[in-house]
Design an enzyme around this catalytic site. Structure first.
Site, PDB file in Angstrom:
ATOM      1  N   CYS A   1      25.667  -1.009  21.436  1.00 18.97           N
ATOM      2  CA  CYS A   1      26.909  -1.791  21.332  1.00 18.97           C
ATOM      3  C   CYS A   1      28.154  -0.965  21.644  1.00 18.97           C
ATOM      4  CB  CYS A   1      27.039  -2.383  19.934  1.00 18.97           C
ATOM      5  SG  CYS A   1      25.642  -3.406  19.505  1.00 18.97           S
TER       6      CYS A   1
ATOM      7  N   HIS B   1      34.100  -4.960  18.884  1.00 16.02           N
ATOM      8  CA  HIS B   1      32.737  -5.354  19.251  1.00 16.02           C
ATOM      9  C   HIS B   1      32.403  -6.674  18.556  1.00 16.02           C
ATOM     10  CE1 HIS B   1      28.553  -5.434  19.976  1.00 16.02           C
ATOM     11  NE2 HIS B   1      28.214  -5.124  18.743  1.00 16.02           N
TER      12      HIS B   1
ATOM     13  N   ASN C   1      26.266 -11.882  20.121  1.00 18.58           N
ATOM     14  CA  ASN C   1      26.438 -10.441  20.339  1.00 18.58           C
ATOM     15  C   ASN C   1      25.779 -10.057  21.667  1.00 18.58           C
ATOM     16  OD1 ASN C   1      26.321  -7.660  20.291  1.00 18.58           O
ATOM     17  ND2 ASN C   1      25.469  -7.513  18.222  1.00 18.58           N
TER      18      ASN C   1
HETATM   19  O1  UT7 Z   1      25.600  -5.109  17.111  1.00 14.87           O
HETATM   20  C1  UT7 Z   1      25.161  -3.991  16.443  1.00 14.87           C
HETATM   21  C2  UT7 Z   1      25.553  -3.965  15.068  1.00 14.87           C
HETATM   22  N1  UT7 Z   1      24.964  -5.048  14.327  1.00 14.87           N
HETATM   23  C3  UT7 Z   1      25.603  -5.516  13.303  1.00 14.87           C
HETATM   24  O2  UT7 Z   1      26.701  -5.079  13.067  1.00 14.87           O
HETATM   25  C4  UT7 Z   1      24.949  -6.553  12.429  1.00 14.87           C
HETATM   26  C5  UT7 Z   1      25.328  -6.299  10.987  1.00 14.87           C
HETATM   27  N2  UT7 Z   1      24.673  -7.161  10.006  1.00 14.87           N
HETATM   28  C6  UT7 Z   1      24.894  -8.487   9.946  1.00 14.87           C
HETATM   29  O3  UT7 Z   1      25.586  -9.049  10.773  1.00 14.87           O
HETATM   30  C7  UT7 Z   1      24.318  -9.249   8.778  1.00 14.87           C
HETATM   31  O4  UT7 Z   1      23.722  -8.352   7.887  1.00 14.87           O
HETATM   32  C8  UT7 Z   1      23.279 -10.348   9.178  1.00 14.87           C
HETATM   33  C9  UT7 Z   1      23.987 -11.500   9.839  1.00 14.87           C
HETATM   34  C10 UT7 Z   1      22.220  -9.772  10.103  1.00 14.87           C
HETATM   35  C11 UT7 Z   1      22.577 -10.884   7.946  1.00 14.87           C
HETATM   36  O5  UT7 Z   1      23.546 -11.427   7.047  1.00 14.87           O
HETATM   37  P1  UT7 Z   1      23.538 -11.009   5.509  1.00 14.87           P
HETATM   38  O6  UT7 Z   1      24.638 -11.770   4.906  1.00 14.87           O
HETATM   39  O7  UT7 Z   1      23.622  -9.512   5.447  1.00 14.87           O
HETATM   40  O8  UT7 Z   1      22.162 -11.549   5.011  1.00 14.87           O
HETATM   41  P2  UT7 Z   1      20.921 -10.756   4.384  1.00 14.87           P
HETATM   42  O9  UT7 Z   1      20.202  -9.970   5.446  1.00 14.87           O
HETATM   43  O10 UT7 Z   1      21.330 -10.037   3.155  1.00 14.87           O
HETATM   44  O11 UT7 Z   1      20.009 -11.941   3.950  1.00 14.87           O
HETATM   45  C12 UT7 Z   1      20.437 -12.887   2.935  1.00 14.87           C
HETATM   46  C13 UT7 Z   1      19.415 -13.986   2.885  1.00 14.87           C
HETATM   47  C14 UT7 Z   1      17.981 -13.465   2.792  1.00 14.87           C
HETATM   48  O12 UT7 Z   1      17.243 -14.393   2.009  1.00 14.87           O
HETATM   49  P3  UT7 Z   1      16.921 -14.075   0.471  1.00 14.87           P
HETATM   50  O13 UT7 Z   1      16.144 -12.786   0.469  1.00 14.87           O
HETATM   51  O14 UT7 Z   1      18.247 -13.975  -0.195  1.00 14.87           O
HETATM   52  O15 UT7 Z   1      16.122 -15.282   0.044  1.00 14.87           O
HETATM   53  C15 UT7 Z   1      17.488 -13.529   4.216  1.00 14.87           C
HETATM   54  O16 UT7 Z   1      16.086 -13.658   4.296  1.00 14.87           O
HETATM   55  O17 UT7 Z   1      19.466 -14.746   4.092  1.00 14.87           O
HETATM   56  C16 UT7 Z   1      18.174 -14.777   4.711  1.00 14.87           C
HETATM   57  N3  UT7 Z   1      18.352 -14.796   6.152  1.00 14.87           N
HETATM   58  C17 UT7 Z   1      18.477 -15.935   6.833  1.00 14.87           C
HETATM   59  N4  UT7 Z   1      18.485 -17.236   6.457  1.00 14.87           N
HETATM   60  C18 UT7 Z   1      18.652 -18.159   7.412  1.00 14.87           C
HETATM   61  C19 UT7 Z   1      18.418 -13.751   7.017  1.00 14.87           C
HETATM   62  N5  UT7 Z   1      18.606 -14.190   8.257  1.00 14.87           N
HETATM   63  C20 UT7 Z   1      18.637 -15.554   8.176  1.00 14.87           C
HETATM   64  C21 UT7 Z   1      18.799 -16.573   9.126  1.00 14.87           C
HETATM   65  N6  UT7 Z   1      18.795 -17.852   8.716  1.00 14.87           N
HETATM   66  N7  UT7 Z   1      18.968 -16.304  10.442  1.00 14.87           N
END
Ligand code: UT7
Length: 351
Positions: A128, A278, A308
């Site tokens: 990125c 980004h 992204n």
């Molecule tokens: O480009 C390079 C750099 N990349 C980034 O900067 C990405 C940085 N990270 C993020 O953007 C976020 O961490 C994500 C968007 C990937 C995830 O969001 P989050 O708010 O951090 O969610 P999480 O991973 O903590 O997951 C929360 C919940 C989990 O369920 P439980 O364990 O609470 O039941 C996940 O399994 O959301 C669930 N989850 C989803 N649910 C529906 C994770 N992905 C999804 C999804 N749809 N796509």
């Protein structure tokens, strides 16, 4: 004094738009299935990432990453009114090259019909952060007189390496395909606020396994030893991310990098027309803007339309808003990026 000028900008995104509702019904060939393939939904994706849609290339093997790059490059050359034959250096940033080797830079050179004797082709990674890293290289090449027409491209074809199953949903919902390009060249000027003013690139390999795609490992013999169609074995085929840890590092380092860029150039937000972060997650950009006290109306985002697009996000976002009439030639831009590696950096330049 020779300074690096942005001579032209361009971008390209594939026509097929996949909204969040459609995404959950796609299989790995991007066919819309009757059964939901990914347990996700529009509300979650919009609330957690700000993304409404992304673009995908056709899945009929007709489009490669270098085709997206060629379209973006052609548009940047047209914007600069420069013929491909004048390009003497290509810097191609991507994490999704056409093939393992040769690099996509030479494939792009051939597609653009650029003279093979007078054009160096570099491929860089840095995920990125590839565009800011590439801008720093281009700036050094131009200021030392090494090259006169540098084509810097960030291009990604990611839709074919995503996992269309619930296991990979955190990553799959974020990424899209697209390309952006700058044509850069020298200008003799005494104006210290002309052209590329500042670049700084940083990295911390301690974060390497927070966001990665292995696909293979050359330390293994054979280096690729799994059944790619077996979900029990094929996790290395897909990008893996510890989202929350990446999120926190992204906010922290983007804030520090942005503030350092202003401090080291003696500039403030009155001097900057646009902040172009980004595009990984709208919430990251909102948090960076809040902590670094960046005026909201100066932040350019496109993540809601394109997701992204990794190395392409900065030039794609600038070109999108240039075409919409918001960003203009001569505007001062501060771009800050963060990604896998970890790698990050900032650049300040006049468009
Ligand atoms: O480009 C390079 C750099 N990349 C980034 O900067 C990405 C940085 N990270 C993020 O953007 C976020 O961490 C994500 C968007 C990937 C995830 O969001 P989050 O708010 O951090 O969610 P999480 O991973 O903590 O997951 C929360 C919940 C989990 O369920 P439980 O364990 O609470 O039941 C996940 O399994 O959301 C669930 N989850 C989803 N649910 C529906 C994770 N992905 C999804 C999804 N749809 N796509």
């Amino acid at each position: 004094m020779i300074r690096t000028q942005v001579l032209g900008i361009g971008s390209y995104v594939p026509e097929r738009e996949i909204n969040n509702d459609e995404l959950r019904f796609l299989n790995e060939k991007h066919e819309v299935c009757e059964q939901q393939q990914i347990d996700t939904n529009d509300d979650w994706i919009q609330a957690r990432t700000g993304i409404r849609a992304r673009r995908y290339v056709p899945s009929d093997e007709s489009v490669a990453n270098s085709d997206l790059a060629a379209k973006a490059a052609t548009s940047a050359l047209g914007n600069a009114d420069v013929a491909p034959s004048e390009v003497d250096c290509i810097i191609y940033a991507t994490l999704s090259p056409d093939v393992m080797f040769p690099g996509s830079g030479v494939l792009l050179q051939h597609k653009l019909g650029i003279n093979q004797h007078e054009c160096a082709c570099y491929d860089i990674r840095q995920q990125c952060s590839g565009f800011v890293y590439g801008l720093q290289m281009a700036d050094a090449f131009i200021r030392t007189g090494m090259y006169k027409r540098v084509l810097l491209v960030g291009s990604e074809l990611q839709s074919h390496s995503l996992e269309f199953a619930t296991r990979g949903r955190d990553v799959t919902v974020i990424f899209g395909d697209g390309a952006g390009a700058f044509l850069l060249g020298p200008k003799d000027t005494g104006d210290e606020r002309d052209g590329v003013i500042y670049t700084r690139c940083q990295a911390d390999g301690a974060g390497a396994w927070e966001l990665y795609l292995k696909l293979f490992e050359t330390r293994r013999a054979p280096y690729f030893n799994y059944d790619a169609s077996d979900p029990e074995q094929n996790i290395d085929k897909y990008p893996q991310m510890h989202g929350k840890r990446v999120f926190l590092q992204a906010v922290r380092n983007m804030v520090i990098s942005t503030n350092t860029a202003l401090k080291e150039t003696g500039m403030n937000w009155n001097d900057i027309d646009w902040f172009v972060p980004h595009q990984a997650n709208l919430r990251i950009n909102q948090k960076v803007a809040e902590v670094a006290e960046i005026p909201d109306h100066k932040v350019l985002n496109t993540i809601e339309f394109y997701g992204n697009t990794t190395a392409a996000t900065v030039p794609l976002t600038i070109d999108h808003w240039y075409k919409e009439g918001r960003a203009k030639k001569g505007d001062m831009i501060l771009a800050t990026v963060f990604g896998s590696g970890f790698t990050w950096g900032s650049a300040i330049f006049r468009l």
